[in-house]
Design a protein around this motif. Structure first.
Motif, PDB file in Angstrom:
ATOM      1  N   GLY A 192       0.816  -1.212   0.000  1.00 49.61           N
ATOM      2  CA  GLY A 192       0.000   0.000   0.000  1.00 49.61           C
ATOM      3  C   GLY A 192       0.844   1.254   0.000  1.00 49.61           C
ATOM      4  N   LEU A 193       1.989   1.216   0.694  1.00 49.47           N
ATOM      5  CA  LEU A 193       2.885   2.366   0.715  1.00 49.47           C
ATOM      6  C   LEU A 193       3.500   2.602  -0.663  1.00 49.47           C
ATOM      7  CD1 LEU A 193       3.803   4.396   2.833  1.00 49.47           C
ATOM      8  CD2 LEU A 193       5.789   2.940   3.282  1.00 49.47           C
ATOM      9  N   LEU A 194       3.785   1.517  -1.379  1.00 52.07           N
ATOM     10  CA  LEU A 194       4.254   1.643  -2.762  1.00 52.07           C
ATOM     11  C   LEU A 194       3.180   2.302  -3.628  1.00 52.07           C
ATOM     12  CD1 LEU A 194       6.293   0.987  -5.042  1.00 52.07           C
ATOM     13  CD2 LEU A 194       5.261  -1.282  -5.183  1.00 52.07           C
ATOM     14  N   SER A 195       1.929   1.959  -3.384  1.00 53.99           N
ATOM     15  CA  SER A 195       0.819   2.568  -4.119  1.00 53.99           C
ATOM     16  C   SER A 195       0.710   4.050  -3.794  1.00 53.99           C
ATOM     17  CB  SER A 195      -0.492   1.858  -3.768  1.00 53.99           C
ATOM     18  OG  SER A 195      -0.398   0.475  -3.998  1.00 53.99           O
ATOM     19  N   LEU A 196       0.937   4.407  -2.528  1.00 54.03           N
ATOM     20  CA  LEU A 196       0.916   5.818  -2.138  1.00 54.03           C
ATOM     21  C   LEU A 196       1.983   6.601  -2.893  1.00 54.03           C
ATOM     22  CD1 LEU A 196       0.491   7.228   1.420  1.00 54.03           C
ATOM     23  CD2 LEU A 196       2.468   7.946   0.091  1.00 54.03           C
ATOM     24  N   ALA A 197       3.185   6.028  -2.976  1.00 60.32           N
ATOM     25  CA  ALA A 197       4.261   6.686  -3.718  1.00 60.32           C
ATOM     26  C   ALA A 197       3.913   6.802  -5.200  1.00 60.32           C
ATOM     27  CB  ALA A 197       5.569   5.911  -3.545  1.00 60.32           C
ATOM     28  N   MET A 198       3.303   5.763  -5.750  1.00 60.55           N
ATOM     29  CA  MET A 198       2.907   5.803  -7.162  1.00 60.55           C
ATOM     30  C   MET A 198       1.838   6.873  -7.396  1.00 60.55           C
ATOM     31  SD  MET A 198       3.694   4.471 -10.016  1.00 60.55           S
ATOM     32  CE  MET A 198       4.611   3.041  -9.427  1.00 60.55           C
ATOM     33  N   GLY A 199       0.917   7.032  -6.458  1.00 66.96           N
ATOM     34  CA  GLY A 199      -0.095   8.080  -6.582  1.00 66.96           C
ATOM     35  C   GLY A 199       0.520   9.457  -6.566  1.00 66.96           C
ATOM     36  N   SER A 200       1.571   9.647  -5.754  1.00 71.87           N
ATOM     37  CA  SER A 200       2.255  10.944  -5.711  1.00 71.87           C
ATOM     38  C   SER A 200       3.028  11.206  -6.992  1.00 71.87           C
ATOM     39  CB  SER A 200       3.205  10.985  -4.508  1.00 71.87           C
ATOM     40  OG  SER A 200       3.898  12.210  -4.440  1.00 71.87           O
ATOM     41  N   ILE A 201       3.565  10.148  -7.595  1.00 71.15           N
ATOM     42  CA  ILE A 201       4.340  10.307  -8.834  1.00 71.15           C
ATOM     43  C   ILE A 201       3.425  10.558 -10.028  1.00 71.15           C
ATOM     44  CG2 ILE A 201       5.852   9.096 -10.462  1.00 71.15           C
ATOM     45  CD1 ILE A 201       7.079   7.660  -8.027  1.00 71.15           C
ATOM     46  N   ILE A 202       2.359   9.747 -10.151  1.00 68.58           N
ATOM     47  CA  ILE A 202       1.461   9.840 -11.305  1.00 68.58           C
ATOM     48  C   ILE A 202       0.484  11.013 -11.166  1.00 68.58           C
ATOM     49  CG2 ILE A 202      -0.243   8.602 -12.693  1.00 68.58           C
ATOM     50  CD1 ILE A 202       2.578   7.470 -12.853  1.00 68.58           C
ATOM     51  N   ARG A 203       0.042  11.280  -9.926  1.00 73.11           N
ATOM     52  CA  ARG A 203      -0.910  12.353  -9.643  1.00 73.11           C
ATOM     53  C   ARG A 203      -2.261  12.150 -10.329  1.00 73.11           C
ATOM     54  NH1 ARG A 203       2.372  18.117  -9.518  1.00 73.11           N
ATOM     55  NH2 ARG A 203       3.883  17.543  -7.908  1.00 73.11           N
ATOM     56  N   HIS A 204      -2.602  10.907 -10.561  1.00 75.93           N
ATOM     57  CA  HIS A 204      -3.891  10.597 -11.188  1.00 75.93           C
ATOM     58  C   HIS A 204      -4.372   9.271 -10.613  1.00 75.93           C
ATOM     59  CE1 HIS A 204      -6.811   9.425 -14.321  1.00 75.93           C
ATOM     60  NE2 HIS A 204      -6.929  10.732 -14.514  1.00 75.93           N
ATOM     61  N   SER A 205      -5.517   9.288  -9.953  1.00 74.59           N
ATOM     62  CA  SER A 205      -5.982   8.111  -9.214  1.00 74.59           C
ATOM     63  C   SER A 205      -6.168   6.896 -10.116  1.00 74.59           C
ATOM     64  CB  SER A 205      -7.298   8.439  -8.498  1.00 74.59           C
ATOM     65  OG  SER A 205      -7.124   9.473  -7.557  1.00 74.59           O
ATOM     66  N   ALA A 206      -6.927   7.055 -11.197  1.00 69.62           N
ATOM     67  CA  ALA A 206      -7.211   5.919 -12.065  1.00 69.62           C
ATOM     68  C   ALA A 206      -5.934   5.356 -12.689  1.00 69.62           C
ATOM     69  CB  ALA A 206      -8.196   6.335 -13.157  1.00 69.62           C
ATOM     70  N   GLY A 207      -5.052   6.235 -13.125  1.00 68.68           N
ATOM     71  CA  GLY A 207      -3.811   5.773 -13.748  1.00 68.68           C
ATOM     72  C   GLY A 207      -2.923   5.022 -12.773  1.00 68.68           C
ATOM     73  N   ALA A 208      -2.776   5.548 -11.561  1.00 69.44           N
ATOM     74  CA  ALA A 208      -1.917   4.903 -10.573  1.00 69.44           C
ATOM     75  C   ALA A 208      -2.499   3.573 -10.112  1.00 69.44           C
ATOM     76  CB  ALA A 208      -1.715   5.838  -9.382  1.00 69.44           C
ATOM     77  N   ILE A 209      -3.818   3.505  -9.919  1.00 70.15           N
ATOM     78  CA  ILE A 209      -4.449   2.247  -9.520  1.00 70.15           C
ATOM     79  C   ILE A 209      -4.277   1.194 -10.603  1.00 70.15           C
ATOM     80  CG2 ILE A 209      -6.667   1.146  -9.027  1.00 70.15           C
ATOM     81  CD1 ILE A 209      -7.514   3.750  -7.646  1.00 70.15           C
ATOM     82  N   THR A 210      -4.431   1.595 -11.859  1.00 68.81           N
ATOM     83  CA  THR A 210      -4.252   0.657 -12.970  1.00 68.81           C
ATOM     84  C   THR A 210      -2.827   0.111 -13.008  1.00 68.81           C
ATOM     85  OG1 THR A 210      -5.920   1.848 -14.272  1.00 68.81           O
ATOM     86  CG2 THR A 210      -4.424   0.382 -15.466  1.00 68.81           C
ATOM     87  N   ILE A 211      -1.858   0.978 -12.812  1.00 72.32           N
ATOM     88  CA  ILE A 211      -0.459   0.538 -12.806  1.00 72.32           C
ATOM     89  C   ILE A 211      -0.205  -0.454 -11.678  1.00 72.32           C
ATOM     90  CG2 ILE A 211       1.923   1.304 -12.398  1.00 72.32           C
ATOM     91  CD1 ILE A 211       1.209   3.889 -13.870  1.00 72.32           C
ATOM     92  N   MET A 212      -0.728  -0.177 -10.494  1.00 66.50           N
ATOM     93  CA  MET A 212      -0.482  -1.053  -9.353  1.00 66.50           C
ATOM     94  C   MET A 212      -1.190  -2.399  -9.504  1.00 66.50           C
ATOM     95  SD  MET A 212       1.697   0.299  -7.421  1.00 66.50           S
ATOM     96  CE  MET A 212       1.539  -1.036  -6.233  1.00 66.50           C
ATOM     97  N   ILE A 213      -2.412  -2.396 -10.005  1.00 65.74           N
ATOM     98  CA  ILE A 213      -3.096  -3.671 -10.227  1.00 65.74           C
ATOM     99  C   ILE A 213      -2.372  -4.481 -11.296  1.00 65.74           C
ATOM    100  CG2 ILE A 213      -5.235  -4.720 -11.070  1.00 65.74           C
ATOM    101  CD1 ILE A 213      -6.782  -2.508  -9.728  1.00 65.74           C
ATOM    102  N   GLY A 214      -1.863  -3.781 -12.315  1.00 68.03           N
ATOM    103  CA  GLY A 214      -1.057  -4.470 -13.326  1.00 68.03           C
ATOM    104  C   GLY A 214       0.205  -5.061 -12.733  1.00 68.03           C
ATOM    105  N   LEU A 215       0.823  -4.344 -11.787  1.00 67.74           N
ATOM    106  CA  LEU A 215       2.022  -4.844 -11.131  1.00 67.74           C
ATOM    107  C   LEU A 215       1.730  -6.111 -10.328  1.00 67.74           C
ATOM    108  CD1 LEU A 215       5.032  -4.327 -10.424  1.00 67.74           C
ATOM    109  CD2 LEU A 215       4.229  -2.987  -8.470  1.00 67.74           C
ATOM    110  N   VAL A 216       0.522  -6.187  -9.754  1.00 72.68           N
ATOM    111  CA  VAL A 216       0.152  -7.356  -8.961  1.00 72.68           C
ATOM    112  C   VAL A 216      -0.192  -8.553  -9.847  1.00 72.68           C
ATOM    113  CG1 VAL A 216      -1.571  -8.269  -7.347  1.00 72.68           C
ATOM    114  CG2 VAL A 216      -0.636  -5.982  -7.018  1.00 72.68           C
ATOM    115  N   LEU A 217      -0.944  -8.326 -10.897  1.00 79.90           N
ATOM    116  CA  LEU A 217      -1.491  -9.432 -11.685  1.00 79.90           C
ATOM    117  C   LEU A 217      -0.734  -9.742 -12.967  1.00 79.90           C
ATOM    118  CD1 LEU A 217      -5.299  -8.603 -11.320  1.00 79.90           C
ATOM    119  CD2 LEU A 217      -3.923 -10.166  -9.934  1.00 79.90           C
TER     120      LEU A 217
END
Length: 289
Positions: A192-217
């Motif tokens: 989740g902390l990695l996701s928080l950092a990704m949200g700060s980098i991307i600055r877009h909720s949908a884009g960052a969530i998509t990247i993180m789910i892709g990283l998991v699956l």
């Protein structure tokens, strides 16, 4: 004819008099203190607990972890087979609910930072606390503690009930208890902390969530379709280091015979998260809000 004389100058009103000893400067009764990280942490704690999405996201997470974990163990206990669960780790049945629940933690981690950019609230936050690094550090501390505590309580409850249900299974060792509760909770909190950092980098909720789910699956799904013998090494690496396999290591049920073992997944997650947070801190200082 007489010449008019200039009137004598009059004294200025008291409220126009120049400041002096009789008019001391104003002193606020409110003490002025130097702000620190604790003030930012208190602010972020107020934010995360007052937003309804936090309660909904964590509520669904707890429902998935406890519901699926207990349901899986109950079905196995109600339908015994030859050999039953002899020699199996009963804590492993909590893996399935935690794997699905991790999506909720990822979503909440991204929203903790990215949602403020979407609403423009980040500008108000930076005005209240001009130290950008302190703001991100406070968000990271608050989110990590919340994610860890909620995950630990949920995993511990599922583990205790599953052990009671699966009487034929072996008793977990102290190390297995530690890995199946504290260890996996730290891993999920770091994810989740990695996701928080990704949200700060991307600055877009949908884009960052998509990247993180892709990283998991994505690594696991891609590996399933690599049938060529020339891609065997890559296929094995994707299996071994996929997030589902690393999570299964905490339950001694790794999907592969090689790859991370013991506490290795936790150190891998810690290293990747530290790099991502470092990048988020650097970009936050350089970019405009």
């Amino acid at each position: 004819m007489s010449t008019p004389q200039n009137p004598a100058p009059q004294a200025a009103p008291a409220w126009q008099a120049a400041p002096g000893p009789s008019y001391p400067g104003y002193t606020s009764p409110i003490p002025v203190v130097r702000t620190h990280l604790g003030n930012a942490v208190a602010s972020e704690w107020t934010k995360i607990r007052s937003v309804r999405s936090t309660m909904w996201t964590l509520g669904v997470f707890v429902l998935l972890v406890i519901g699926i974990g207990l349901l899986t163990a109950a079905v196995v206990a109600a339908n015994p087979t030859e050999g039953g669960t002899d020699g199996e780790n009963p804590l492993a049945f909590g893996f399935f609910g935690l794997l699905l629940g991790s999506i909720c933690v990822i979503t909440l981690g991204v929203m903790t930072t990215a949602s403020e950019y979407g609403t423009g609230m980040i500008r108000t936050t930076m005005v209240a606390c001009p130290s950008r690094g302190r703001v991100l550090a406070a968000k990271a501390v608050v989110f990590f503690l919340v994610a860890f505590v909620v995950t630990l309580v949920s995993c511990l409850f599922v583990a205790l009930v599953d052990v009671a249900l699966l009487t034929d299974a072996r008793d977990p060792s102290t190390g297995e208890w530690l890995k199946g509760t504290v260890g996996v909770s730290l891993y999920i909190a770091l994810l989740g902390l990695l996701s928080l950092a990704m949200g700060s980098i991307i600055r877009h909720s949908a884009g960052a969530i998509t990247i993180m789910i892709g990283l998991v699956l994505a690594p696991l799904v891609i590996a399933l379709f690599m049938f060529s013998s020339s891609l065997e090494d890559l296929r094995e690496a994707l299996f071994e280091y996929s997030i589902p396999n690393q999570m299964s290591v905490f339950y001694s049920t790794s999907l592969t015979e090689t790859g991370p073992a013991g506490w290795d997944p936790l150190w891998i997650a810690l290293g990747v998260t530290a790099v991502a947070l470092g990048g988020a801190f650097a970009l936050l200082e350089k970019r405009d809000v």
